[in-house]
Each structure stands twice: as structure tokens, then as C-alpha cells.
Design a protein around this motif. Sequence first.
Motif, mmCIF file in Angstrom:
data_model
loop_
_atom_site.group_PDB
_atom_site.id
_atom_site.type_symbol
_atom_site.label_atom_id
_atom_site.label_comp_id
_atom_site.label_asym_id
_atom_site.label_seq_id
_atom_site.Cartn_x
_atom_site.Cartn_y
_atom_site.Cartn_z
ATOM 1 N N LEU A 109 0.821 -1.214 0.000
ATOM 2 C CA LEU A 109 0.000 0.000 0.000
ATOM 3 C C LEU A 109 0.853 1.262 0.000
ATOM 4 O O LEU A 109 0.498 2.247 -0.648
ATOM 5 C CB LEU A 109 -0.968 0.006 1.184
ATOM 6 N N ARG A 110 1.964 1.239 0.693
ATOM 7 C CA ARG A 110 2.869 2.403 0.683
ATOM 8 C C ARG A 110 3.243 2.781 -0.746
ATOM 9 O O ARG A 110 3.240 3.943 -1.108
ATOM 10 C CB ARG A 110 4.166 2.076 1.422
ATOM 11 N N GLN A 111 3.599 1.776 -1.521
ATOM 12 C CA GLN A 111 4.092 2.016 -2.885
ATOM 13 C C GLN A 111 2.948 2.266 -3.860
ATOM 14 O O GLN A 111 3.043 3.137 -4.705
ATOM 15 C CB GLN A 111 4.891 0.803 -3.352
ATOM 16 N N ARG A 112 1.902 1.508 -3.752
ATOM 17 C CA ARG A 112 0.849 1.565 -4.763
ATOM 18 C C ARG A 112 -0.298 2.497 -4.404
ATOM 19 O O ARG A 112 -1.190 2.711 -5.210
ATOM 20 C CB ARG A 112 0.332 0.156 -5.009
ATOM 21 N N GLY A 113 -0.271 3.032 -3.202
ATOM 22 C CA GLY A 113 -1.344 3.916 -2.752
ATOM 23 C C GLY A 113 -1.324 5.290 -3.367
ATOM 24 O O GLY A 113 -2.206 6.094 -3.104
ATOM 25 N N LEU A 114 -0.322 5.567 -4.166
ATOM 26 C CA LEU A 114 -0.240 6.809 -4.929
ATOM 27 C C LEU A 114 -0.408 8.058 -4.070
ATOM 28 O O LEU A 114 -1.008 9.028 -4.494
ATOM 29 C CB LEU A 114 -1.271 6.799 -6.060
ATOM 30 N N GLY A 115 0.092 8.024 -2.849
ATOM 31 C CA GLY A 115 0.005 9.175 -1.975
ATOM 32 C C GLY A 115 -1.357 9.385 -1.348
ATOM 33 O O GLY A 115 -1.525 10.276 -0.525
ATOM 34 N N ARG A 116 -2.345 8.594 -1.725
ATOM 35 C CA ARG A 116 -3.688 8.715 -1.152
ATOM 36 C C ARG A 116 -3.799 7.975 0.173
ATOM 37 O O ARG A 116 -4.772 8.142 0.895
ATOM 38 C CB ARG A 116 -4.736 8.138 -2.111
ATOM 39 N N PHE A 117 -2.833 7.128 0.463
ATOM 40 C CA PHE A 117 -2.892 6.293 1.656
ATOM 41 C C PHE A 117 -1.586 6.374 2.434
ATOM 42 O O PHE A 117 -0.512 6.374 1.850
ATOM 43 C CB PHE A 117 -3.140 4.825 1.276
ATOM 44 N N ALA A 118 -1.711 6.423 3.752
ATOM 45 C CA ALA A 118 -0.566 6.276 4.639
ATOM 46 C C ALA A 118 -0.703 4.876 5.232
ATOM 47 O O ALA A 118 -1.703 4.567 5.869
ATOM 48 C CB ALA A 118 -0.597 7.332 5.732
ATOM 49 N N ALA A 119 0.262 4.022 4.972
ATOM 50 C CA ALA A 119 0.173 2.618 5.368
ATOM 51 C C ALA A 119 1.031 2.332 6.595
ATOM 52 O O ALA A 119 2.159 2.816 6.706
ATOM 53 C CB ALA A 119 0.614 1.724 4.212
#
Length: 184
Positions: free
Chosen positions: A46-56
Motif C-alpha cells: 500500500l505504501r508504494q501503490r497507494g499513490l500518496g492517497r494512503f498512509a500505510a
Amino acid sequence: QAKHSSVRILLRRISGEVTKMTKHSYSVLFVGTHNSGRSIMAEAILRQRGLGRFAAFSAGSHPAGQIDPLALTQIQEARLQVEGLRSKSWDEFGRPDSPQMDFVFYVCEAAARDATPAWPGSPVVAKWAMPDPLAVTGSELAKKKAFHDAFMQLDWRVGLLISLPISGLDQLALERQMINIGAS
């Protein structure tokens, strides 16, 4: 010149809308028992693929204190960042001064059964349980396959999470969607 001015105004408006759409970040906590395999892999994905929309983030009810080498191998083979990943207790996220989570996903049944902290705020909580690759015995190849399978399942689920129009869903719809993802 009026035409160029209109184009500039339109571009600023579009830019502002894109900024508004991507500005909000959702905090997500993946919880396992040992925080050494599934939860760590989910955090990295999620850190990598969350495109800045998510803090994992990830944590464990009984953290191992280290990342399993086979989980680390899966993360590295997927060319995901490993910097900052560490096995930690969920106590770090249950305190009043902890980051407020929007979502908490239990990736193992045992952690979901443990007496969980009262998560600050009102996060959407769902079970995303799956078989524990650490429990696989036998050959090194069988163990690697178990970690690969878990990684792929987590990658699929994270992809589904990322694709949801989260801001357009109410709490009940979000809970339903997260349960559905956990069943996939």
C-alpha cells in the motif's frame, strides 16, 4: 488573448480539482499476530501503490521484532521499498496520541480474536484474514510459494481498496466493501 486567459483559468480549475481529489490521505493499519509477514507485506504494497492517497502502517498483537526473511524477499522481488519497515506492537497505534486510522484490517484470525486496543477515531475495521505462510512446513520451495501466494492475495486486495471511490461512500457502504474485499 481572451481565449488564452480562458484556457489558463480552465487549467487552474482542473489543477485545483485534481489537487483536491488527491490531497486527502487515508491512514490504514494492517494487523497480524507477529507483524513479520502478511501485515508487513500489506504495508509495503500500500505504501508504494497507494499513490500518496494512503498512509500505510502495520503492527502485531505479539510482534516478532523482526521481518521474516521470506516476506522481505517478496517485497524486494516486487521492487517495493523496504526502508522504514519494522515489526512493531499494535500498542503504538492504540494510544490517544497515535495517528488516527481510517481503516484497520486484520490479516490473521488470531490477531482479530485477541483483545484489541480501542483504535482512536472511528476506523472502518474488517477481517482480511488469510492462511499464514509462516505456518507452512516442508521444503523451502513450499514456504516460498506460501509467501508468494499471500503476497499476491494482499496485492489483489490492496488494488481493490485503491480503486474504491472512498470519499463517495458512507460508513456502512465502506464497511460492506471492506468485508467483501476480505472475502476475495
